[in-house]
Design an enzyme around this catalytic site. Structure first.
Site, PDB file in Angstrom:
ATOM      1  N   ASN A  23       0.895  -1.171   0.000  1.00 55.69           N
ATOM      2  CA  ASN A  23       0.000   0.000   0.000  1.00 55.69           C
ATOM      3  C   ASN A  23       0.928   1.213   0.000  1.00 55.69           C
ATOM      4  O   ASN A  23       1.599   1.481   0.993  1.00 55.69           O
ATOM      5  CB  ASN A  23      -0.877  -0.051   1.249  1.00 55.69           C
ATOM      6  CG  ASN A  23      -1.904   1.047   1.360  1.00 55.69           C
ATOM      7  OD1 ASN A  23      -2.533   1.171   2.405  1.00 55.69           O
ATOM      8  ND2 ASN A  23      -2.114   1.845   0.332  1.00 55.69           N
TER       9      ASN A  23
ATOM     10  N   ASN B 202      -6.670  10.439  -0.669  1.00 57.01           N
ATOM     11  CA  ASN B 202      -6.701   9.327  -1.608  1.00 57.01           C
ATOM     12  C   ASN B 202      -6.232   9.767  -2.990  1.00 57.01           C
ATOM     13  O   ASN B 202      -6.115  10.959  -3.277  1.00 57.01           O
ATOM     14  CB  ASN B 202      -8.118   8.756  -1.705  1.00 57.01           C
ATOM     15  CG  ASN B 202      -8.439   7.810  -0.573  1.00 57.01           C
ATOM     16  OD1 ASN B 202      -7.546   7.206   0.018  1.00 57.01           O
ATOM     17  ND2 ASN B 202      -9.715   7.673  -0.251  1.00 57.01           N
TER      18      ASN B 202
ATOM     19  N   CYS C 152      -5.796   6.080   7.859  1.00 55.04           N
ATOM     20  CA  CYS C 152      -5.076   5.103   7.030  1.00 55.04           C
ATOM     21  C   CYS C 152      -4.065   4.424   7.933  1.00 55.04           C
ATOM     22  O   CYS C 152      -3.075   5.034   8.339  1.00 55.04           O
ATOM     23  CB  CYS C 152      -4.393   5.781   5.849  1.00 55.04           C
ATOM     24  SG  CYS C 152      -3.414   4.634   4.844  1.00 55.04           S
TER      25      CYS C 152
ATOM     26  N   ASN D 183      -1.973   1.695   7.412  1.00 56.10           N
ATOM     27  CA  ASN D 183      -0.651   1.476   6.816  1.00 56.10           C
ATOM     28  C   ASN D 183       0.109   2.787   6.714  1.00 56.10           C
ATOM     29  O   ASN D 183       1.324   2.847   6.927  1.00 56.10           O
ATOM     30  CB  ASN D 183      -0.789   0.851   5.422  1.00 56.10           C
ATOM     31  CG  ASN D 183      -1.191  -0.608   5.463  1.00 56.10           C
ATOM     32  OD1 ASN D 183      -0.845  -1.322   6.396  1.00 56.10           O
ATOM     33  ND2 ASN D 183      -1.925  -1.050   4.464  1.00 56.10           N
TER      34      ASN D 183
ATOM     35  N   ASN E  16     -15.078   1.658   2.810  1.00 59.81           N
ATOM     36  CA  ASN E  16     -14.049   0.694   2.421  1.00 59.81           C
ATOM     37  C   ASN E  16     -14.653  -0.702   2.562  1.00 59.81           C
ATOM     38  O   ASN E  16     -15.229  -1.020   3.607  1.00 59.81           O
ATOM     39  CB  ASN E  16     -12.829   0.829   3.326  1.00 59.81           C
ATOM     40  CG  ASN E  16     -12.245   2.223   3.297  1.00 59.81           C
ATOM     41  OD1 ASN E  16     -11.587   2.616   2.351  1.00 59.81           O
ATOM     42  ND2 ASN E  16     -12.500   3.004   4.354  1.00 59.81           N
TER      43      ASN E  16
ATOM     44  N   CYS F  15      -4.556  -2.875   3.370  1.00 64.01           N
ATOM     45  CA  CYS F  15      -5.270  -1.764   4.009  1.00 64.01           C
ATOM     46  C   CYS F  15      -5.231  -2.000   5.507  1.00 64.01           C
ATOM     47  O   CYS F  15      -5.856  -2.937   6.010  1.00 64.01           O
ATOM     48  CB  CYS F  15      -6.707  -1.684   3.504  1.00 64.01           C
ATOM     49  SG  CYS F  15      -7.696  -0.401   4.319  1.00 64.01           S
ATOM     50  N   GLY F  16      -4.468  -1.171   6.224  1.00 60.69           N
ATOM     51  CA  GLY F  16      -4.301  -1.377   7.659  1.00 60.69           C
ATOM     52  C   GLY F  16      -5.587  -1.205   8.434  1.00 60.69           C
ATOM     53  O   GLY F  16      -5.952  -2.051   9.262  1.00 60.69           O
ATOM     54  N   SER F  17      -6.306  -0.101   8.183  1.00 59.17           N
ATOM     55  CA  SER F  17      -7.560   0.102   8.905  1.00 59.17           C
ATOM     56  C   SER F  17      -8.581  -0.949   8.491  1.00 59.17           C
ATOM     57  O   SER F  17      -9.425  -1.360   9.302  1.00 59.17           O
ATOM     58  CB  SER F  17      -8.100   1.516   8.674  1.00 59.17           C
ATOM     59  OG  SER F  17      -8.378   1.748   7.308  1.00 59.17           O
TER      60      SER F  17
END
Length: 276
Positions: A13, A66, A75, A77, A192, A219-221
């Site tokens: 990412n 974005n 975000c 990551n 998302n 996608c971390g979140s």
């Protein structure tokens, strides 16, 4: 306008990271879109902007845009890369870094091995706070997407996430269902979309179609949201390995009312400078 930047990624990412403390840079939506283009620009999923703290109790303010130029609240990551960046650039020598975001605050802890643990805060399941249109809070919601009926969980990790369990992420129709869920009428701020395969109680596989960016390598979140939904639905234990196309994250959560923690890598790729 001339400025320096770094290219970084968290499990693929990828980000353009800019210090707006020592540099005076203004990013219009059009400029962000042009810079994000992988053929004619730098190319990235998100632009991360480092600003001086808005709150005297924090070290920095963290802004995320974005690739389509829209500003978003969170975000995960990117947060790990943010922590690495401010240390690499000498903006701080702290190992525990406090940042404010559009939606709240986070603590970023840089580990001895270079990985970063992020306190992502308490997952929010109240529909009006996600925001998500529902009569009442449920563990599972029935949703229509095109001709499909989906059983989904909804959560905010500072940004909205919808999570649906699939048999196999490799065959999940992310290309079709992702855009349909992203712009679903029940999510007034878009969402998302996560597609989660439960391998075991401590391991999931995940693909995420990100709002404003499309499917990303990680996608971390989204990983945090998927684990929170999985634990709430009784599918997962408190500590979970999340396998994404770009690599692995580790998520831990002790349940409702408790903060959720994410640990993973943050990689510096190169530095550059632009005139535009």
């Amino acid at each position: 306008m001339h400025f320096h930047f770094s290219k970084m990624h968290g499990l693929g990412n990828d980000f353009m990271v800019v210090d707006c403390i020592t540099q005076n840079v203004f990013f219009s939506q059009d400029l962000i879109r042009r810079l994000a283009d992988r053929h004619t620009g730098v190319g990235f999923d998100q632009l991360l902007v480092v600003e001086a703290p808005y709150d005297p109790e924090t070290d920095f303010h963290y802004r995320i845009f974005n690739a389509d130029g829209s500003e978003v609240e969170q975000c995960g990551n990117g947060a790990r890369c943010f922590a690495r960046f401010v240390r690499l650039k000498g903006l701080t020598n702290k190992y525990s870094i406090s940042v404010s975001t559009k939606k709240g605050k986070m603590i970023l802890d840089v580990e001895d091995d270079g990985e970063v643990t992020v306190n992502m805060g308490v997952p929010e399941f109240e529909p009006n706070k996600i925001p998500f249109k529902a009569k009442q809070k449920e563990k599972t919601y029935i949703m229509r997407a095109g001709d499909k009926t989906l059983f989904c969980g909804a959560v905010s990790m500072g940004n909205p996430h919808v999570v649906t369990v699939v048999d196999d992420v490799d065959t999940a129709d992310v290309d079709t269902l992702g855009p349909l869920l992203e712009s679903h009428e029940r999510f007034p701020e878009r969402v998302n979309a996560g597609f989660m395969q439960v391998v075991s109680r401590d391991h999931i596989r995940l693909r995420v179609y990100e709002r404003g960016a499309g499917e990303t390598q990680a996608c971390g979140s989204g990983a945090c949201g998927a684990v929170a939904v999985g634990i709430l639905q009784g599918l997962l234990d408190e500590s979970v390995k999340v396998s994404l196309p770009g690599g692995e994250l580790h998520i831990s959560w002790q349940g409702p009312g408790k903060p959720l923690f994410m640990t993973g890598p943050a990689t510096h790729v190169f530095d550059g400078q632009l005139s535009c």
